[in-house]
Design a protein around this motif. Structure first.
Motif, short mmCIF file in Angstrom:
data_model
loop_
_atom_site.label_atom_id
_atom_site.label_comp_id
_atom_site.label_asym_id
_atom_site.label_seq_id
_atom_site.Cartn_x
_atom_site.Cartn_y
_atom_site.Cartn_z
N LEU A 168 0.83 -1.21 0.00
CA LEU A 168 0.00 0.00 0.00
C LEU A 168 0.86 1.26 0.00
CD1 LEU A 168 -2.76 -1.06 2.55
CD2 LEU A 168 -2.92 -1.02 0.06
N MET A 169 1.97 1.22 0.75
CA MET A 169 2.87 2.38 0.77
C MET A 169 3.52 2.59 -0.59
SD MET A 169 4.42 1.66 4.56
CE MET A 169 5.56 3.03 4.68
N ALA A 170 3.82 1.49 -1.29
CA ALA A 170 4.33 1.63 -2.66
C ALA A 170 3.28 2.28 -3.56
CB ALA A 170 4.73 0.26 -3.21
N MET A 171 2.01 1.93 -3.34
CA MET A 171 0.92 2.54 -4.10
C MET A 171 0.86 4.05 -3.84
SD MET A 171 -3.19 1.80 -3.91
CE MET A 171 -2.92 0.02 -4.02
N SER A 172 1.10 4.45 -2.59
CA SER A 172 1.08 5.88 -2.28
C SER A 172 2.17 6.63 -3.04
CB SER A 172 1.26 6.10 -0.77
OG SER A 172 2.62 5.94 -0.38
N MET A 173 3.32 5.98 -3.23
CA MET A 173 4.39 6.62 -3.99
C MET A 173 4.03 6.72 -5.47
SD MET A 173 6.83 7.53 -1.91
CE MET A 173 5.40 8.12 -0.98
N VAL A 174 3.31 5.72 -5.96
CA VAL A 174 2.84 5.78 -7.36
C VAL A 174 1.87 6.94 -7.54
CG1 VAL A 174 1.53 4.56 -9.14
CG2 VAL A 174 3.21 3.32 -7.76
N CYS A 175 0.99 7.13 -6.56
CA CYS A 175 0.06 8.28 -6.62
C CYS A 175 0.82 9.60 -6.62
CB CYS A 175 -0.90 8.23 -5.43
SG CYS A 175 -2.11 6.90 -5.49
N LEU A 176 1.85 9.71 -5.77
CA LEU A 176 2.62 10.94 -5.71
C LEU A 176 3.37 11.19 -7.01
CD1 LEU A 176 3.71 13.37 -4.15
CD2 LEU A 176 5.45 11.86 -3.15
N ALA A 177 3.99 10.17 -7.56
CA ALA A 177 4.73 10.32 -8.82
C ALA A 177 3.78 10.70 -9.96
CB ALA A 177 5.46 9.02 -9.15
N THR A 178 2.59 10.10 -9.98
CA THR A 178 1.61 10.44 -11.02
C THR A 178 1.17 11.89 -10.89
OG1 THR A 178 0.83 8.15 -10.97
CG2 THR A 178 -0.58 9.76 -12.07
N ALA A 179 0.97 12.35 -9.65
CA ALA A 179 0.60 13.75 -9.44
C ALA A 179 1.71 14.68 -9.93
CB ALA A 179 0.32 13.98 -7.96
N GLN A 180 2.96 14.33 -9.68
CA GLN A 180 4.06 15.15 -10.16
C GLN A 180 4.11 15.19 -11.68
OE1 GLN A 180 7.06 13.35 -7.06
NE2 GLN A 180 7.95 15.23 -7.87
N LEU A 181 3.83 14.06 -12.32
CA LEU A 181 3.79 14.04 -13.78
C LEU A 181 2.67 14.93 -14.32
CD1 LEU A 181 4.50 10.27 -14.55
CD2 LEU A 181 6.00 12.22 -15.03
N LEU A 182 1.53 14.96 -13.62
CA LEU A 182 0.42 15.82 -14.05
C LEU A 182 0.82 17.29 -14.02
CD1 LEU A 182 -2.93 14.45 -12.54
CD2 LEU A 182 -2.29 14.68 -14.94
#
Length: 464
Positions: free
Chosen positions: A338-352
């Motif tokens: 789940l914590m890895a998923m949170s990092m994916v969400c953060l990276a996706t937000a940065q890409l946006l």
């Protein structure tokens, strides 16, 4: 006649547990309501009452205090930064105190002290007074109250610990929604000094007496196990029960209380500790930097201040809803995933952010950041006590929060440097994108170290 030879089991969590089976087993007295829910509610009040030391509350006093005290923005921010570092430095000490004396003693003391710190803030007349005030409210509010509140939940819940952490986080979310509005109203109508007095009254009113009356440090203090479970003896006791089985059940309960406890020194010797720490520090560093500069970042993308503020509300709403969802999931799936998923969400937000040119994308950006925060506040809180046990969780969480606080204090700096040297925030965003990606990989591979549990030795029966 058969006698039972037993040895006292020494529990490091509370007083030694003495195995003394009764010759006439008594039916267990089941409690109609699990006290842990009351303790969880008070812990959530602690998260709510931490507001005076949190950035979202202090931000509402920034402009009126600077104007009244004739303090520059740079001086105000520098004092706040140093106080934040002081808060981080205090937390390992607070964590060890909590492990030793418990939240029942420390929670009302911290609440009383935080209210007093608010009164100090209401009376400051100089920059030095402001600095001292920051050095009081930050360690007491941002640091100590949040640490002690999560410590309580870690002790009272085990199977439902993730969900409990999600409910605990709602206290902080409600604080973000309510306290800035209260501050704004009181400051506008009566002045910023009255605003700090109001915060002192709120902290004292909602926390001190309930903590004194209802809080118990651990379920073992009232004859229970985490989640309100009865001991094995209580579950199976009946007049024909074999006494040796009853004694073995009590020994198992005591051993369960000790679990797989590790000290700070034992925990950080293994790479798993640092892998679990990486997403929390990354979230604090990158997330704080993005939120701190959000209005300016959105303006650079051609979006209005209203859009930036609305996105913050979307982020808070996503965090509120996500807290319960990911709290539920963290009881059923490994926290590291789940914590890895949170990092994916953060990276996706940065890409946006690299192509943020529409309010619809801004809304998605806010939901991603809110989801990222919800996961770290649930799975990222529960993982430490699940991984390293309850006995030293205060000390371990103190170290973890220290790293997080230092990371959050440094978060705005890379974006500010990028703005000054490259004329925009894009370069910092691209450079820092490597952090959530690397953290996701690291925490996904954070396999638990091998644990050595103490063997449960059944009592020895001898004939007289």
């Amino acid at each position: 006649m058969s006698r039972l030879r037993t040895k006292p089991i020494r529990s490091r969590l509370a007083n030694p547990v003495q195995i003394q089976p009764s010759l006439t087993p008594v039916a267990p007295q089941r409690k109609p309501f699990f006290l842990g829910w009351t303790v969880l509610f008070i812990a959530a009040l602690g998260m709510f009452a931490s507001a005076p030391g949190q950035s979202f509350s202090v931000a509402t006093f920034k402009e009126p205090m600077e104007a009244s005290l004739k303090v520059t923005d740079t001086a105000f921010s520098a004092a706040y930064l140093v106080a934040t570092l002081v808060s981080g430095a205090c937390l390992p000490f607070v964590g060890r105190l909590t492990d030793r004396y418990g939240a029942r003693l420390l929670l009302p003391i911290i609440a009383l002290a935080l209210g007093g710190a608010c009164l100090w803030m209401s009376s400051v007349e100089s920059f030095m007074g402001l600095f001292i005030g920051f050095c009081l409210i930050r360690p007491l509010g941002q640091g100590s109250l949040t640490l002690v509140s999560s410590w309580l939940v870690g002790h009272w819940f085990e199977k439902r610990r993730g969900m409990a952490m999600g409910l605990l986080g709602l206290g902080g979310t409600l604080s973000v929604m309510c306290i800035p509005q209260i501050n704004q109203y009181v400051t506008t109508e009566f002045g910023w000094r009255s605003g700090w007095v109001c915060l002192a009254v709120i902290v004292w009113a909602i926390l001190i007496l309930p903590a004194i009356v209802f809080v118990r440090n651990r379920p073992e203090d009232v004859g229970l196990l985490p989640d309100g479970q009865l001991t094995k003896e209580e579950k199976t006791a009946h007049p024909q029960q074999d006494l040796e089985e009853a004694a073995t059940a009590e020994m198992a309960a005591a051993e369960s209380a000790k679990g797989h406890d590790q000290t700070v020194e034992e925990a950080w010797k293994h790479l798993t500790f640092w892998k679990l720490l990486m997403p929390l520090c990354t979230g604090a560093l990158v997330g704080t930097g993005l939120v701190f500069h959000q209005v300016s970042i959105f303006a650079e993308a051609g979006l209005s201040v209203t859009t930036a503020v609305t996105t913050l509300s979307i982020q808070a709403a996503a965090a509120s809803m996500g807290a319960l969802l990911f709290g539920y999931l963290s009881d059923r799936f490994p926290e590291r995933k789940l914590m890895a998923m949170s990092m994916v969400c953060l990276a996706t937000a940065q890409l946006l952010l690299t192509s943020l040119n529409h309010v619809g994308l801004a809304a998605i950006y806010g939901m991603l950041l809110g989801t990222h925060g919800a996961i770290l506040r649930t799975a990222g809180s529960a993982v430490w006590v699940n991984q390293y046990g309850r006995l030293h969780q205060g000390a371990i969480r103190g170290i973890v929060l220290t790293f997080q606080i230092v990371a959050s204090a440094l978060g705005p700096l890379p974006f500010a440097l990028a703005k000054d040297y490259w004329g925009g925030y894009s370069m910092a965003n691209w450079i820092m994108l490597v952090l959530p990606i690397g953290s996701a990989i690291a925490v996904w591979t954070a396999y638990p170290p091998k644990r050595v549990l103490s063997a449960i030795q059944p009592p020895v029966s001898t004939d007289a």
